[in-house]
Motif scaffolding. Structure first.
Motif, mmCIF file in Angstrom:
data_model
loop_
_atom_site.group_PDB
_atom_site.id
_atom_site.type_symbol
_atom_site.label_atom_id
_atom_site.label_comp_id
_atom_site.label_asym_id
_atom_site.label_seq_id
_atom_site.Cartn_x
_atom_site.Cartn_y
_atom_site.Cartn_z
ATOM 1 N N ASN A 173 1.495 1.199 -9.435
ATOM 2 C CA ASN A 173 1.073 0.675 -10.511
ATOM 3 C C ASN A 173 0.221 -0.406 -10.595
ATOM 4 O OD1 ASN A 173 1.907 -1.674 -12.670
ATOM 5 N ND2 ASN A 173 2.331 0.248 -13.717
ATOM 6 N N ALA A 174 -0.938 -0.521 -11.120
ATOM 7 C CA ALA A 174 -2.103 -1.392 -10.873
ATOM 8 C C ALA A 174 -1.640 -2.844 -11.169
ATOM 9 C CB ALA A 174 -2.994 -1.235 -11.871
ATOM 10 N N ARG A 175 -0.855 -3.062 -12.310
ATOM 11 C CA ARG A 175 -0.236 -4.432 -12.818
ATOM 12 C C ARG A 175 0.661 -5.040 -11.416
ATOM 13 N NH1 ARG A 175 -0.054 -7.217 -17.306
ATOM 14 N NH2 ARG A 175 1.275 -9.050 -17.187
ATOM 15 N N VAL A 176 1.736 -4.270 -11.159
ATOM 16 C CA VAL A 176 2.393 -4.618 -9.948
ATOM 17 C C VAL A 176 1.678 -4.950 -8.660
ATOM 18 C CG1 VAL A 176 4.458 -4.086 -8.586
ATOM 19 C CG2 VAL A 176 4.392 -3.418 -11.060
ATOM 20 N N ARG A 177 0.792 -4.170 -8.418
ATOM 21 C CA ARG A 177 -0.077 -4.203 -7.240
ATOM 22 C C ARG A 177 -0.599 -5.378 -7.309
ATOM 23 N NH1 ARG A 177 -2.033 -0.150 -3.808
ATOM 24 N NH2 ARG A 177 -3.912 -0.674 -2.629
ATOM 25 N N HIS A 178 -1.490 -5.873 -8.426
ATOM 26 C CA HIS A 178 -2.237 -7.126 -8.633
ATOM 27 C C HIS A 178 -1.315 -8.250 -8.229
ATOM 28 C CE1 HIS A 178 -4.987 -9.983 -10.217
ATOM 29 N NE2 HIS A 178 -3.732 -10.483 -10.806
ATOM 30 N N ALA A 179 -0.033 -8.204 -8.841
ATOM 31 C CA ALA A 179 0.823 -9.420 -8.916
ATOM 32 C C ALA A 179 1.277 -9.470 -7.476
ATOM 33 C CB ALA A 179 1.996 -9.234 -9.783
ATOM 34 N N LEU A 180 1.711 -8.520 -6.650
ATOM 35 C CA LEU A 180 2.103 -8.562 -5.435
ATOM 36 C C LEU A 180 1.053 -9.021 -4.474
ATOM 37 C CD1 LEU A 180 4.623 -5.357 -5.207
ATOM 38 C CD2 LEU A 180 5.224 -7.686 -5.469
ATOM 39 N N LEU A 181 -0.046 -8.432 -4.483
ATOM 40 C CA LEU A 181 -1.432 -8.832 -3.552
ATOM 41 C C LEU A 181 -1.517 -10.426 -3.979
ATOM 42 C CD1 LEU A 181 -3.963 -6.060 -3.817
ATOM 43 C CD2 LEU A 181 -2.530 -6.883 -1.866
ATOM 44 N N ASP A 182 -1.291 -10.851 -5.282
ATOM 45 C CA ASP A 182 -1.310 -12.141 -5.453
ATOM 46 C C ASP A 182 -0.651 -13.240 -4.756
ATOM 47 O OD1 ASP A 182 -2.166 -14.703 -6.635
ATOM 48 O OD2 ASP A 182 -1.707 -14.054 -8.779
ATOM 49 N N ASP A 183 0.667 -12.677 -4.876
ATOM 50 C CA ASP A 183 1.654 -13.205 -3.829
ATOM 51 C C ASP A 183 1.507 -13.288 -2.382
ATOM 52 O OD1 ASP A 183 3.237 -13.570 -6.445
ATOM 53 O OD2 ASP A 183 4.523 -11.872 -6.108
ATOM 54 N N CYS A 184 0.924 -12.314 -1.971
ATOM 55 C CA CYS A 184 0.678 -12.025 -0.706
ATOM 56 C C CYS A 184 -0.118 -12.998 -0.216
ATOM 57 C CB CYS A 184 0.225 -10.504 -0.359
ATOM 58 S SG CYS A 184 -0.400 -10.462 1.364
ATOM 59 N N ALA A 185 -1.282 -13.336 -0.704
ATOM 60 C CA ALA A 185 -2.344 -14.417 -0.424
ATOM 61 C C ALA A 185 -1.758 -15.626 -0.667
ATOM 62 C CB ALA A 185 -3.514 -14.163 -1.390
ATOM 63 N N CYS A 186 -1.064 -16.030 -1.649
ATOM 64 C CA CYS A 186 -0.524 -17.097 -1.797
ATOM 65 C C CYS A 186 0.657 -17.620 -0.753
ATOM 66 C CB CYS A 186 0.325 -17.324 -2.973
ATOM 67 S SG CYS A 186 1.398 -18.868 -3.307
ATOM 68 N N ASP A 187 1.372 -16.654 -0.248
ATOM 69 C CA ASP A 187 2.085 -16.815 0.970
ATOM 70 C C ASP A 187 1.331 -17.021 2.156
ATOM 71 O OD1 ASP A 187 4.618 -16.245 -0.273
ATOM 72 O OD2 ASP A 187 4.707 -14.387 0.279
ATOM 73 N N SER A 231 0.889 -1.222 0.112
ATOM 74 C CA SER A 231 0.159 -0.011 -0.056
ATOM 75 C C SER A 231 0.892 1.496 0.080
ATOM 76 C CB SER A 231 -0.909 -0.025 1.267
ATOM 77 O OG SER A 231 -1.810 1.215 1.130
ATOM 78 N N ALA A 232 1.983 1.197 0.727
ATOM 79 C CA ALA A 232 3.050 2.323 0.945
ATOM 80 C C ALA A 232 3.628 2.775 -0.411
ATOM 81 C CB ALA A 232 3.569 2.107 2.087
ATOM 82 N N ARG A 233 3.994 1.528 -1.036
ATOM 83 C CA ARG A 233 4.982 1.686 -2.032
ATOM 84 C C ARG A 233 4.672 1.383 -3.571
ATOM 85 N NH1 ARG A 233 10.709 0.000 0.168
ATOM 86 N NH2 ARG A 233 11.102 1.466 -1.667
ATOM 87 N N VAL A 234 3.568 0.814 -3.668
ATOM 88 C CA VAL A 234 3.131 0.486 -4.885
ATOM 89 C C VAL A 234 1.803 1.022 -5.671
ATOM 90 C CG1 VAL A 234 2.699 -1.567 -6.459
ATOM 91 C CG2 VAL A 234 4.045 -1.784 -4.613
#
Length: 374
Positions: free
Chosen positions: A175-189, A170-173
């Motif tokens: 870009n919508a595409r990067v945000r989506h990918a990182l949130l995807d990784d977060c849920a996966c973790d 939330s603090a650093r991202v």
């Protein structure tokens, strides 16, 4: 055309791994008409091989005794030199970008966490550059910004890790595409590598709020969250069915009366097959114990491969397989996203552990005996 494909990819909301897969498909399609680029890409893939630089603990280390940084730099310089053979300026620049990113990705994994060079490289990564997703660079930035002590939560309740990761995103991202990918990784973790959650909604509710209109993410993990809520310790286990080698269908109701240790596996799964000798040993150790039952359930789509494996190994415990419908039902009920997966049921049909310890775990006896003797 290649850059046009990349532009299309940049407008599609997909996760980091899906993005990498799509770009690789585009690279393959393009390289079929450009021999120099095709050769470069082939060398690139061979040079930046995770299995070579970061082998699993039980695998042979191809770089044993060698300086990994030196090996990496040699491969990077060779690829940089080979770029001169590619005549198209735009393609050469793009592949050069991939080479630079790959070097940073591998170096930040090889160098010690407290190395000044590593910290400088991570600080220089543009977290909002979506092309960096191909080499997991935005992930490196976010990971470095999270309290390292939270890594100890892997394999346990990872709620605090997930909340910290969302805060960093939330603090650093932007870009919508990067945000989506990182949130995807977060849920996966959190959802795929954690377990024993005190209250999964402490993570899931703020996650859904942060994902907002990104319904793809919410749909992707909704069933997993539901399975976590429905397979807590002490709850009645969801009923499921499976098939024996003769084709007869059985029900999990048949397990009632004994503690059941279930191994979900497949012949194509290397980690699954590495657990088999340990499971064989555990079965022998508990032979004659009328309180426990060991069961292996294959998730193979190739029934013949399963039968061939059974004929070869001749296991001394019960073996079953799932058809497509049975596989989907069991996977959805227990949130099985990867194997091997072990499930421990109490004699009354309630759940002792929906994501149980492995046969290879050193405290296997202690954990199983605790259930048998309660």
């Amino acid at each position: 055309m290649f850059l046009g494909i990349l532009f299309v990819l940049s407008t599609v909301q997909v996760g980091a791994q899906a993005f990498r897969d799509e770009v690789e498909d585009s690279l393959k399609a393009f390289s079929e008409r450009n021999a120099a680029a095709a050769d470069w890409i082939k060398t690139y893939n061979a040079s930046y091989d995770y299995a070579v630089f970061f082998p699993f603990d039980d695998e042979k280390d191809p770089l044993a005794g060698k300086d990994r940084v030196k090996v990496l730099e040699e491969k990077y310089k060779h690829l940089s030199g080979q770029l001169k053979k590619i005549k198209d300026t735009r393609i050469r620049q793009y592949l050069g970008h991939l080479n630079e990113d790959a070097r940073v990705n591998f170096l930040t994994r090889i160098l010690p966490k407290n190395d000044a060079r590593r910290k400088e490289m991570i600080s220089g990564i543009d977290v909002n550059n979506w092309l960096g997703l191909y080499n997991y660079l935005p992930q490196r930035v976010i990971k470095a910004s999270i309290d390292a002590s939270l890594d100890s939560l892997y394999g346990h309740d990872m709620t605090e890790y997930g909340l910290a990761k969302m805060q960093a995103i939330s603090a650093r991202v932007s870009n919508a595409r990067v945000r989506h990918a990182l949130l995807d990784d977060c849920a996966c973790d959190v959802l795929l590598y954690g377990k024993d959650y005190a209250d999964i909604d402490r993570f899931w509710k703020p996650y859904c709020e942060m994902a907002g209109s990104d319904s793809l993410l919410i749909r992707k993990y909704a069933d997993k969250v539901k399975s976590i809520k429905n397979t807590k310790k002490g709850m009645m286990a969801p009923e499921f069915s499976f098939t024996d080698r003769e084709g007869n269908v059985h029900s999990s109701k048949e397990f009632l009366g004994k503690v059941v240790y279930i191994d979900c596996w497949a012949t194509w799964c290397g980690p699954c097959c590495r657990e088999i000798p340990y499971l064989e040993k555990r079965v022998a150790e508990y032979q004659g114990n009328g309180k426990v039952r060991f069961v292996s359930i294959s998730m193979d789509s190739n029934r013949q491969a399963w039968l061939k494996k059974l004929d070869k190994d001749n296991p001394a415990w019960e073996q079953f397989i799932l058809d497509k419908v049975q596989d989907e039902a069991l996977s959805k009920a227990f949130g099985i996203n990867g194997i091997p997966r072990f499930i421990l049921l109490n004699a009354d049909g309630t759940i002792a552990d929906s994501d149980a310890f492995r046969p290879s775990d050193k405290d296997f006896h202690q954990q199983l005996d605790a259930v048998l003797n309660k």
